[in-house]
Write an enzyme that holds these catalytic residues in place. Sequence first.
Site, mmCIF file in Angstrom:
data_model
loop_
_atom_site.group_PDB
_atom_site.id
_atom_site.type_symbol
_atom_site.label_atom_id
_atom_site.label_comp_id
_atom_site.label_asym_id
_atom_site.label_seq_id
_atom_site.Cartn_x
_atom_site.Cartn_y
_atom_site.Cartn_z
ATOM 1 N N ASP A 195 -11.169 3.114 4.084
ATOM 2 C CA ASP A 195 -11.545 1.696 3.997
ATOM 3 C C ASP A 195 -13.056 1.555 3.798
ATOM 4 O OD1 ASP A 195 -9.762 -0.369 4.015
ATOM 5 O OD2 ASP A 195 -9.499 -0.410 6.193
ATOM 6 N N GLN A 219 -4.976 -1.024 9.878
ATOM 7 C CA GLN A 219 -4.881 -2.368 9.292
ATOM 8 C C GLN A 219 -5.505 -3.407 10.228
ATOM 9 O OE1 GLN A 219 -3.642 -3.123 6.186
ATOM 10 N NE2 GLN A 219 -4.392 -5.181 6.643
ATOM 11 N N LYS A 264 0.842 -1.205 0.000
ATOM 12 C CA LYS A 264 0.000 0.000 0.000
ATOM 13 C C LYS A 264 0.870 1.246 0.000
ATOM 14 C CE LYS A 264 -3.906 -1.825 2.606
ATOM 15 N NZ LYS A 264 -4.508 -2.007 3.918
#
Length: 283
Positions: A117, A94, A50
């Site tokens: 997200d 995460q 990422k």
Amino acid sequence: MAARVIDGKAVAGRLRGRVAARVAALPFRPGLRVVRVGDDPASGVYVRNKDRAALAAGFDSATLRLPADTAEAALLDLVGELNEDPAVDGILVQLPLPPHIRQEAVVDAVRPDKDVDGFHPVNAGLLSTRQRSLVPCTPKGVMHLLREAGVALPGARAVVLGRSQIVGRPMLQLLLDADCTVTVAHSRTRDLRAECRRADVLIAAVGRPEMVRGDWIAPGAAVIDVGINRSPDGRLVGDVAFAEAVGHAGAITPVPGGVGPMTIACLLENTLIAALRRRGEGS
Ligand code: NDP
């Protein structure tokens, strides 16, 4: 006839290129912060990818690493600081988090307009009421793949295998909004094979290696395989038995090289969208 294989790497590369071109034209660099707690090796590779992709696309990107024994309150404090930091447009914590931290509390703490997200309940609610939201990256990537592959969606019978918060449920909303007739199947569904056989568009997101066999697929169906699993012999495989499925499907994504690369590309797209909206631009 063998199915057309949808090249997720190529589609993701083009999307990253479009995002990078838009970022290059901005008078500022959109800011992305990825928070990683502990050192789960699988997340480590993902977070590095990422970061690399975000920097390559011109973002101001950084990963903030916290030890595995970080207290929930300390993580919430950090999220609070990032929420207030004007240089930060997107925040991604995460998952999975260590077991002593309540995942929901952390997801709920991220400001919805920085929730790249798309997991915050406000974004889930906006999506389900067809309002402007930040859409979870993996289902959004699936929609990009279907469109790029030229799959006709209006009126199509779509079957989604899996009803998780991060894949199955948003997938339902997005396919409905694309005018599909959608069935969502799960572990309590009777006769999964028969449900799948009805699908013009089949999205598999169950986390069961090669569960969907070739004869579950209607001739010519579009099959998108979200699953990422290790087979007993150590190979990386999807939820669909690819070698069998190519003989039945009209178009299919491979694993790896299908949905996986799209997730990161859509994270970049979401961060750009969040940055523009926070400045009163973009839709
Ligand atoms: P979850 O474990 O959260 O959800 C799995 C879903 O599949 C549940 O709804 C479950 O049903 C259903 N399911 C499980 N077993 C069966 C079965 N035997 N028959 C029918 N339904 C079943 O998984 P996620 O949604 O998070 O992930 C799914 C897969 O996608 C995983 O392989 C994951 O690694 C992958 N993934 C890939 C991403 C990418 O970037 N490509 C991103 C995110 C996930 P029930 O609700 O009844 O328990």
